[in-house]
Structure formats: C-alpha cells, structure tokens
Design an enzyme around this catalytic site. Structure first.
Site, PDB file in Angstrom:
ATOM      1  N   LYS A  13       0.831  -1.204   0.000  1.00 53.92           N
ATOM      2  CA  LYS A  13       0.000   0.000   0.000  1.00 53.92           C
ATOM      3  C   LYS A  13       0.874   1.267   0.000  1.00 53.92           C
ATOM      4  O   LYS A  13       0.641   2.177  -0.773  1.00 53.92           O
ATOM      5  CB  LYS A  13      -0.941   0.023   1.218  1.00 53.92           C
ATOM      6  N   ARG A  88      -9.684   0.773   8.866  1.00 55.67           N
ATOM      7  CA  ARG A  88      -9.221  -0.584   9.113  1.00 55.67           C
ATOM      8  C   ARG A  88     -10.243  -1.411   9.879  1.00 55.67           C
ATOM      9  O   ARG A  88      -9.968  -2.556  10.224  1.00 55.67           O
ATOM     10  CB  ARG A  88      -7.952  -0.517   9.946  1.00 55.67           C
ATOM     11  N   ARG A 127      11.543  -5.609   5.107  1.00 55.31           N
ATOM     12  CA  ARG A 127      11.274  -4.185   4.813  1.00 55.31           C
ATOM     13  C   ARG A 127      12.249  -3.270   5.556  1.00 55.31           C
ATOM     14  O   ARG A 127      12.528  -3.455   6.737  1.00 55.31           O
ATOM     15  CB  ARG A 127       9.836  -3.844   5.220  1.00 55.31           C
ATOM     16  N   ARG A 160      11.195  -1.335  11.019  1.00 53.21           N
ATOM     17  CA  ARG A 160      10.146  -1.102  12.010  1.00 53.21           C
ATOM     18  C   ARG A 160      10.129  -2.236  13.026  1.00 53.21           C
ATOM     19  O   ARG A 160      10.234  -3.395  12.659  1.00 53.21           O
ATOM     20  CB  ARG A 160       8.795  -0.990  11.302  1.00 53.21           C
ATOM     21  N   ARG A 171      -0.337  -9.113  13.451  1.00 55.46           N
ATOM     22  CA  ARG A 171      -0.949  -8.096  12.571  1.00 55.46           C
ATOM     23  C   ARG A 171      -1.789  -8.751  11.484  1.00 55.46           C
ATOM     24  O   ARG A 171      -2.809  -8.202  11.061  1.00 55.46           O
ATOM     25  CB  ARG A 171       0.140  -7.211  11.970  1.00 55.46           C
TER      26      ARG A 171
HETATM   27  P1  ADP Z   1       2.191  -1.837   3.197  1.00 54.36           P
HETATM   28  O1  ADP Z   1       2.169  -0.335   3.184  1.00 54.36           O
HETATM   29  O2  ADP Z   1       0.962  -2.430   2.552  1.00 54.36           O
HETATM   30  O3  ADP Z   1       2.457  -2.413   4.541  1.00 54.36           O
HETATM   31  P2  ADP Z   1       4.787  -1.612   1.786  1.00 54.36           P
HETATM   32  O4  ADP Z   1       4.548  -0.741   0.595  1.00 54.36           O
HETATM   33  O5  ADP Z   1       5.477  -1.019   2.947  1.00 54.36           O
HETATM   34  O6  ADP Z   1       3.379  -2.306   2.245  1.00 54.36           O
HETATM   35  O7  ADP Z   1       5.582  -2.913   1.284  1.00 54.36           O
HETATM   36  C1  ADP Z   1       6.026  -3.925   2.191  1.00 54.36           C
HETATM   37  C2  ADP Z   1       7.388  -4.466   1.739  1.00 54.36           C
HETATM   38  O8  ADP Z   1       7.220  -5.176   0.509  1.00 54.36           O
HETATM   39  C3  ADP Z   1       8.442  -3.386   1.457  1.00 54.36           C
HETATM   40  O9  ADP Z   1       9.707  -3.893   1.835  1.00 54.36           O
HETATM   41  C4  ADP Z   1       8.373  -3.178  -0.061  1.00 54.36           C
HETATM   42  O10 ADP Z   1       9.612  -2.757  -0.603  1.00 54.36           O
HETATM   43  C5  ADP Z   1       8.004  -4.574  -0.554  1.00 54.36           C
HETATM   44  N1  ADP Z   1       7.136  -4.583  -1.737  1.00 54.36           N
HETATM   45  C6  ADP Z   1       6.108  -3.739  -2.022  1.00 54.36           C
HETATM   46  N2  ADP Z   1       5.501  -4.100  -3.192  1.00 54.36           N
HETATM   47  C7  ADP Z   1       6.154  -5.200  -3.640  1.00 54.36           C
HETATM   48  C8  ADP Z   1       6.002  -6.052  -4.807  1.00 54.36           C
HETATM   49  N3  ADP Z   1       5.034  -5.851  -5.713  1.00 54.36           N
HETATM   50  N4  ADP Z   1       6.844  -7.106  -4.917  1.00 54.36           N
HETATM   51  C9  ADP Z   1       7.802  -7.334  -3.975  1.00 54.36           C
HETATM   52  N5  ADP Z   1       8.001  -6.579  -2.872  1.00 54.36           N
HETATM   53  C10 ADP Z   1       7.192  -5.513  -2.708  1.00 54.36           C
HETATM   54  P1  ADP Z   2       1.090  -1.839   7.728  1.00 60.30           P
HETATM   55  O1  ADP Z   2       0.394  -1.271   6.540  1.00 60.30           O
HETATM   56  O2  ADP Z   2       2.449  -2.325   7.464  1.00 60.30           O
HETATM   57  O3  ADP Z   2       0.250  -2.787   8.525  1.00 60.30           O
HETATM   58  P2  ADP Z   2       0.767   0.685   9.110  1.00 60.30           P
HETATM   59  O4  ADP Z   2       1.950   1.548   9.043  1.00 60.30           O
HETATM   60  O5  ADP Z   2      -0.415   1.022   8.272  1.00 60.30           O
HETATM   61  O6  ADP Z   2       1.282  -0.769   8.848  1.00 60.30           O
HETATM   62  O7  ADP Z   2       0.223   0.572  10.616  1.00 60.30           O
HETATM   63  C1  ADP Z   2       1.094   0.321  11.695  1.00 60.30           C
HETATM   64  C2  ADP Z   2       0.287   0.218  12.988  1.00 60.30           C
HETATM   65  O8  ADP Z   2      -0.371   1.472  13.242  1.00 60.30           O
HETATM   66  C3  ADP Z   2      -0.832  -0.808  12.956  1.00 60.30           C
HETATM   67  O9  ADP Z   2      -0.385  -2.115  13.277  1.00 60.30           O
HETATM   68  C4  ADP Z   2      -1.785  -0.232  14.034  1.00 60.30           C
HETATM   69  O10 ADP Z   2      -1.303  -0.477  15.335  1.00 60.30           O
HETATM   70  C5  ADP Z   2      -1.668   1.271  13.795  1.00 60.30           C
HETATM   71  N1  ADP Z   2      -2.677   1.746  12.799  1.00 60.30           N
HETATM   72  C6  ADP Z   2      -2.441   2.260  11.559  1.00 60.30           C
HETATM   73  N2  ADP Z   2      -3.576   2.579  10.949  1.00 60.30           N
HETATM   74  C7  ADP Z   2      -4.584   2.274  11.810  1.00 60.30           C
HETATM   75  C8  ADP Z   2      -6.010   2.342  11.755  1.00 60.30           C
HETATM   76  N3  ADP Z   2      -6.650   2.815  10.669  1.00 60.30           N
HETATM   77  N4  ADP Z   2      -6.702   1.907  12.839  1.00 60.30           N
HETATM   78  C9  ADP Z   2      -6.098   1.448  13.926  1.00 60.30           C
HETATM   79  N5  ADP Z   2      -4.765   1.326  14.043  1.00 60.30           N
HETATM   80  C10 ADP Z   2      -4.007   1.741  13.010  1.00 60.30           C
END
Ligand code: ADP
Ligand code: ADP
Length: 214
Positions: A13, A88, A127, A160, A171
């Site tokens: 995302k 979420r 990541r 992270r 998660r």
């Molecule tokens: P989210 O915001 O949904 O948690 P991220 O954009 O932070 O996801 O991506 C999670 C990890 O996966 C990062 O290390 C990123 O570089 C990697 N990543 C994102 N998209 C892809 C893809 N299409 N193929 C492989 N790795 C990816």
């Molecule tokens: P990822 O996309 O990798 O799961 P985020 O950076 O979006 O991680 O979120 C990290 C943490 O922040 C989540 O595990 C949660 O604890 C909190 N968080 C983020 N967005 C929300 C939301 N919309 N509602 C509740 N908690 C949230």
C-alpha cells in the site's frame, strides 16, 4: 478524485500510494505514517497509540477517526486525497462515511490489493524504510543502491519494530478479523476494485491506474 487503498500489512500500500499520489496529484494520507510522526513528536496521541502499535493491535477507532478526519479536512487535501491504512475496521468506515457525507465529499474508488499471507510475511520481514522521507525498500525485492542508505536523501535506513516475525503474525490475524470485512462493505457500495498485488510492483501500479479509470 479521492481514493482508498485496502489490503493486508505488506501488500504494498505504501509503495503504491507514493506512486499513485504523485501521478494523480493527490495528498497521500497514511494512518501508520501519521501515527509514527505523532509518536516521534511525543504527542498525547502518540503516547496513547504506542502500546497498541508495538503489539500489532489496532489503535482505538475514536482516536484514529478524529486524527484522519482532521487531515482530510486540511486545505492540502482539498484537491484530492489517497487513504492508505485507513479505515481498518467497519466502525472506522462508517464514521468516515458520515463525515464525508457531512462535508459533501466521497471516495471514488477503493482499491483492494490482494497478496497471500506467506508473501506479505516475506515482504515485511525484509522491509527497510527511510525515517526522513518515508521511502520504502526491501532487502531483496527493491534494495537501495547502497546497502542501508536511502537513495534519495542518504539517511540511514531503519526497520520497524512491528515488522519482527511475532508481531507480523499478530498483525495478520488482526487484518483478517477486523479489516478484511471492509472488502464486503465497499463491495456492496459498488466502489471496490480488486488488484493482484503479488506481482512486480510496476505491474501492480499499472493495474491500479487502470482500475481507477474504470
Ligand atoms: P504496506 O504499506 O501495505 O504495509 P509496503 O509498501 O510497505 O506495504 O511494502 C512492504 C514491503 O514489501 C516493502 O519492503 C516493499 O519494498 C516490498 N514490496 C512492495 N511491493 C512489492 C512487490 N510488488 N513485490 C515485492 N516486494 C514488494
Ligand atoms: P502496515 O500497513 O504495514 O500494517 P501501518 O503503518 O499502516 O502498517 O500501521 C502500523 C500500525 O499502526 C498498525 O499495526 C496499528 O497499530 C496502527 N494503525 C495504523 N492505521 C490504523 C487504523 N486505521 N486503525 C487502527 N490502528 C491503526
């Protein structure tokens, strides 16, 4: 245009949001990034959120809703915004709907990025990100040119704490129980577009752009 990205942690995302927001001229609103900034600034909200985040649990709906509505109503968001990581839970989505209706706004498309659990686990545990500009890397799939350093600003990359394997599995449980019902919620409203997120990131970007124009 106002967009929303849905999908499990690690679906890509943040990676896609940065590209789509830049391309479409939208303000990227990542609830996770905003919460991490609040923690860094040691605000009251940041202090309230930290335990939930470190455990891989969700921060309470009322705190998140107030925080995100505040950002959506800022002048920078008036030309269009892209929600990443919010809502979420169904109560968050209902709260968002009410606030949007009240201000005459709507979400034009909800992009559901689908990636299997095994793949998101591989992604999260590799990541790295830049604490200064937020750019996201992966040690295998999208490494920086120089190990451990941001390509854009030269800052040392960090991992992270919630990307440790134990927290990642929690998660994912949280995602399936609390967030996945949103797929049906937005499906019923006719705004949902589903995209395969398990392929190369450039292919995912092209699919999202196409889905936004449908
Ligand atoms: P989210 O915001 O949904 O948690 P991220 O954009 O932070 O996801 O991506 C999670 C990890 O996966 C990062 O290390 C990123 O570089 C990697 N990543 C994102 N998209 C892809 C893809 N299409 N193929 C492989 N790795 C990816
Ligand atoms: P990822 O996309 O990798 O799961 P985020 O950076 O979006 O991680 O979120 C990290 C943490 O922040 C989540 O595990 C949660 O604890 C909190 N968080 C983020 N967005 C929300 C939301 N919309 N509602 C509740 N908690 C949230």
């Amino acid at each position: 245009m106002n967009l929303m990205l849905l999908g499990p942690p690690g679906a890509g995302k943040g990676t896609q949001a940065a590209r789509i927001a830049a391309d479409f001229g939208l303000l990227h609103l990542s609830s996770g990034d905003i919460l991490r900034a609040e923690r860094k600034g040691q605000t009251e909200l940041g202090r309230k959120a930290q335990d939930y985040m470190d455990r891989g649990a969700l921060v309470p709906d009322d705190l998140i809703l107030a925080m995100m509505v505040d950002h959506i109503n800022r002048p920078e968001a008036q030309k269009g915004f892209l929600l990443d990581g919010f809502p979420r839970t169904v109560p968050q989505a209902e709260g968002l709907d009410q606030r949007l209706v009240a201000s005459g706004k709507r979400i034009d498309a909800v992009i559901n990025i689908v990636v299997p659990d095994a793949e998101v686990t591989r992604r999260l545990t590799g990541r790295w990100s830049c604490p200064k500009d937020g750019r996201i890397y992966h040690e295998v799939f999208s490494p920086p040119a120089k190990i451990g350093v941001c390509d854009d600003c030269g800052t040392a990359l960090t991992r992270r704490k919630d990307d440790e394997p134990g927290v990642v599995s929690q998660r994912l449980v949280t995602y399936h129980t609390e967030t996945e019902p949103l797929v049906e919620y937005y499906g019923r409203r006719g705004v949902l577009r589903t995209v395969d997120g398990s392929v190369d990131a450039d292919v995912v970007t092209a699919s999202i752009k196409k889905a936004c124009k449908e």
